[in-house]
Design a protein around this motif. Sequence first.
Motif, PDB file in Angstrom:
ATOM      1  N   LEU A   1      -5.734  -2.947   7.010  1.00  0.00           N
ATOM      2  CA  LEU A   1      -4.839  -1.825   7.323  1.00  0.00           C
ATOM      3  C   LEU A   1      -4.375  -1.080   6.074  1.00  0.00           C
ATOM      4  O   LEU A   1      -3.509  -0.223   6.158  1.00  0.00           O
ATOM      5  CB  LEU A   1      -3.618  -2.318   8.085  1.00  0.00           C
ATOM      6  N   THR A   2      -4.961  -1.393   4.904  1.00  0.00           N
ATOM      7  CA  THR A   2      -4.457  -0.822   3.660  1.00  0.00           C
ATOM      8  C   THR A   2      -4.436   0.695   3.668  1.00  0.00           C
ATOM      9  O   THR A   2      -3.473   1.318   3.236  1.00  0.00           O
ATOM     10  CB  THR A   2      -5.329  -1.294   2.483  1.00  0.00           C
ATOM     11  N   GLU A   3      -5.503   1.312   4.189  1.00  0.00           N
ATOM     12  CA  GLU A   3      -5.623   2.765   4.095  1.00  0.00           C
ATOM     13  C   GLU A   3      -5.065   3.487   5.312  1.00  0.00           C
ATOM     14  O   GLU A   3      -5.102   4.706   5.365  1.00  0.00           O
ATOM     15  CB  GLU A   3      -7.098   3.152   3.906  1.00  0.00           C
ATOM     16  N   CYS A   4      -4.585   2.753   6.302  1.00  0.00           N
ATOM     17  CA  CYS A   4      -4.049   3.407   7.499  1.00  0.00           C
ATOM     18  C   CYS A   4      -2.653   3.939   7.208  1.00  0.00           C
ATOM     19  O   CYS A   4      -1.880   3.329   6.494  1.00  0.00           O
ATOM     20  CB  CYS A   4      -3.962   2.423   8.653  1.00  0.00           C
ATOM     21  N   SER A   5      -2.333   5.104   7.789  1.00  0.00           N
ATOM     22  CA  SER A   5      -0.987   5.633   7.613  1.00  0.00           C
ATOM     23  C   SER A   5      -0.579   6.365   8.877  1.00  0.00           C
ATOM     24  O   SER A   5      -1.430   6.767   9.679  1.00  0.00           O
ATOM     25  CB  SER A   5      -0.933   6.575   6.419  1.00  0.00           C
TER      26      SER A   5
ATOM     27  N   LYS B   1       5.620  10.102  10.854  1.00  0.00           N
ATOM     28  CA  LYS B   1       5.123  10.327   9.493  1.00  0.00           C
ATOM     29  C   LYS B   1       3.768  11.016   9.481  1.00  0.00           C
ATOM     30  O   LYS B   1       3.065  11.050  10.492  1.00  0.00           O
ATOM     31  CB  LYS B   1       5.031   8.986   8.747  1.00  0.00           C
ATOM     32  N   GLU B   2       3.439  11.536   8.297  1.00  0.00           N
ATOM     33  CA  GLU B   2       2.151  12.195   8.114  1.00  0.00           C
ATOM     34  C   GLU B   2       1.025  11.167   8.215  1.00  0.00           C
ATOM     35  O   GLU B   2       1.187  10.034   7.790  1.00  0.00           O
ATOM     36  CB  GLU B   2       2.141  12.834   6.719  1.00  0.00           C
TER      37      GLU B   2
ATOM     38  N   ARG C   1       0.221   4.028   1.220  1.00  0.00           N
ATOM     39  CA  ARG C   1       0.084   4.776   2.471  1.00  0.00           C
ATOM     40  C   ARG C   1       1.041   4.300   3.547  1.00  0.00           C
ATOM     41  O   ARG C   1       1.205   4.958   4.567  1.00  0.00           O
ATOM     42  CB  ARG C   1      -1.344   4.661   2.983  1.00  0.00           C
ATOM     43  N   HIS C   2       1.634   3.125   3.363  1.00  0.00           N
ATOM     44  CA  HIS C   2       2.587   2.631   4.359  1.00  0.00           C
ATOM     45  C   HIS C   2       4.016   3.016   4.013  1.00  0.00           C
ATOM     46  O   HIS C   2       4.921   2.765   4.791  1.00  0.00           O
ATOM     47  CB  HIS C   2       2.527   1.108   4.447  1.00  0.00           C
TER      48      HIS C   2
ATOM     49  N   SER D   1       0.838  -1.199   0.000  1.00  0.00           N
ATOM     50  CA  SER D   1       0.000   0.000   0.000  1.00  0.00           C
ATOM     51  C   SER D   1       0.874   1.250   0.000  1.00  0.00           C
ATOM     52  O   SER D   1       1.815   1.339   0.775  1.00  0.00           O
ATOM     53  CB  SER D   1      -0.878  -0.017   1.248  1.00  0.00           C
TER      54      SER D   1
ATOM     55  N   PRO E   1       2.518   9.278   2.269  1.00  0.00           N
ATOM     56  CA  PRO E   1       2.602  10.340   3.281  1.00  0.00           C
ATOM     57  C   PRO E   1       4.003  10.952   3.350  1.00  0.00           C
ATOM     58  O   PRO E   1       4.995  10.283   3.103  1.00  0.00           O
ATOM     59  CB  PRO E   1       2.243   9.622   4.579  1.00  0.00           C
ATOM     60  N   GLU E   2       4.055  12.231   3.704  1.00  0.00           N
ATOM     61  CA  GLU E   2       5.333  12.932   3.880  1.00  0.00           C
ATOM     62  C   GLU E   2       6.025  12.439   5.152  1.00  0.00           C
ATOM     63  O   GLU E   2       5.341  12.101   6.099  1.00  0.00           O
ATOM     64  CB  GLU E   2       5.079  14.438   3.996  1.00  0.00           C
TER      65      GLU E   2
ATOM     66  N   PHE F   1      -2.696  10.404   7.006  1.00  0.00           N
ATOM     67  CA  PHE F   1      -3.639  10.849   5.989  1.00  0.00           C
ATOM     68  C   PHE F   1      -5.071  10.834   6.483  1.00  0.00           C
ATOM     69  O   PHE F   1      -5.477   9.940   7.221  1.00  0.00           O
ATOM     70  CB  PHE F   1      -3.565   9.945   4.767  1.00  0.00           C
TER      71      PHE F   1
ATOM     72  N   LEU G   1       7.005   5.439  12.087  1.00  0.00           N
ATOM     73  CA  LEU G   1       5.608   5.642  11.688  1.00  0.00           C
ATOM     74  C   LEU G   1       4.976   6.789  12.463  1.00  0.00           C
ATOM     75  O   LEU G   1       4.159   7.534  11.923  1.00  0.00           O
ATOM     76  CB  LEU G   1       4.809   4.360  11.902  1.00  0.00           C
TER      77      LEU G   1
ATOM     78  N   LEU H   1      -1.409   3.563  11.768  1.00  0.00           N
ATOM     79  CA  LEU H   1      -0.691   2.341  11.409  1.00  0.00           C
ATOM     80  C   LEU H   1       0.263   1.951  12.526  1.00  0.00           C
ATOM     81  O   LEU H   1       0.372   0.764  12.871  1.00  0.00           O
ATOM     82  CB  LEU H   1       0.070   2.567  10.101  1.00  0.00           C
TER      83      LEU H   1
ATOM     84  N   VAL I   1      -8.378  10.094   4.945  1.00  0.00           N
ATOM     85  CA  VAL I   1      -8.928   9.530   3.721  1.00  0.00           C
ATOM     86  C   VAL I   1     -10.309  10.114   3.476  1.00  0.00           C
ATOM     87  O   VAL I   1     -11.142  10.170   4.388  1.00  0.00           O
ATOM     88  CB  VAL I   1      -9.005   7.997   3.815  1.00  0.00           C
TER      89      VAL I   1
END
Lengths: 158, 283
Positions: free
Chosen positions: B197-201, B51-52, A67-68, A65, A94-95, B54, B48, B205, B56
């Motif tokens: 967890l695909t869309e988690c950031s 990091k930013e 996003r990871h 993904s 993500p930044e 997101f 993690l 995450l 969604v």
Amino acid sequence: MLHVIVDDYGDDLKIAEKIRKYCQRKSPWIFHFDTGSCNGCDIELLAAMSPKYDFERFGCLLKGSPRHADIFLVTGPVTRKCKDRLVNLYEQIPEPKVVIAMGACAVSKGIFQNAYGVCGPLDKIIPVDVYISGCPAKPEAIIDGIRKGVEILTRKSG
Amino acid sequence: MIMSIIEILFIPIFLGFVYEGILRKVAARMQNRVGPPIWQPLLDFIKLLSKESFEVIGSHHFLISFLSILAVASLLVIVFTFPFVSLLNFRWDFILVIYLLVFSTACFILAGFSFPSPYPLIGSTREITLLLAYELPLIIILLFFGMSYYSLLLLPENLIVSFPLFFTAFLLITQAKLGYQPFNIGEAEQEIVAGYLTECSGFELAMFNLAKSLRMFIMISLASILFFNFKNIVAFVLSSLIILFFVILLRVTLARFRIDQGFKFLWLVSIPLILIDLIRAML
């Protein structure tokens, strides 16, 4: 195209900053995208994961993904069909993020110089930080490129 | 008092990261690779967090952050029921452990459902299906211990000798509960990117990964408490490491089941194993 690796971060950095930068340097997660390459570079990337080279010892993981991910690793000359998807994926990371152009096609369109369906090279479409040359790029070169990308990543995060 | 609360909160997190690191290192050595250092999960966690995160479109960002914290918190509460922890006589029972374990899994599933993307949706649906398969054998095992010893408290028992088949079934359930091979159906990388967890950031995450390593620590500690009767901490950790080795071995050697195969396997293998030991104990 050239970049200088800054080794000394200055003494005025706080401990927390140093820890954060150390962690960023030690755990780059890679998102790989194929923009119409011949699969040679992609197989070499898989070779870099294999027991002989094993980039997981530097903490690298190949993630599915965007996003990871920290590092966006792109192979292939960018075809017209791929262009919008490429920009879309780039925006979803993500930044802080680093883009690596891998292989002759992504760096300079390679043998697709005057092809009608190709709108690359990659740095015309998204900003590129590290270029890995070779057709296909060697696993050693990939690991070297990831290390350089990680140094840029720590500097990008401020 | 405050110190002991901090210990209880940080030792499980620390051990969870260490177990996860050992898992990655030993799995790499089994595949003839060098592998990452043992403290790698901690580095991933801090990275993690930096990091930013997101937001969604179409999902509720606050809800997902809240669910990720809840998943970690509900697992940390389980640690208070462990026999080594004597804070406030905070001893609760198997039912609380079952409830909180399901609760943390439910947080994962709800987070998956709250994204408007097909991959988390499929992952969450599969995880719910799997939940139905592994939760019943787990409840049977835990409640049997409670009923046969007239106590629902989590007390150390040396049950591996008298109930070896329970232990086998518990190992299978652990794999399913942790989402490792052969039951990594909910986050099958090759099919549905990273599942729920695909869309988690970023922060979410990091928290969900922390919840995963905590869940591993708790399931392994639970197996160690139930099946190996060790009074001191060192023997407890050593027996946990033995169980962890079995978990890694199963994870590295086996391939993934399809969802229907995994469901059938859990019902048709683990429940008969439990029933054989149950009937043997009654006779």
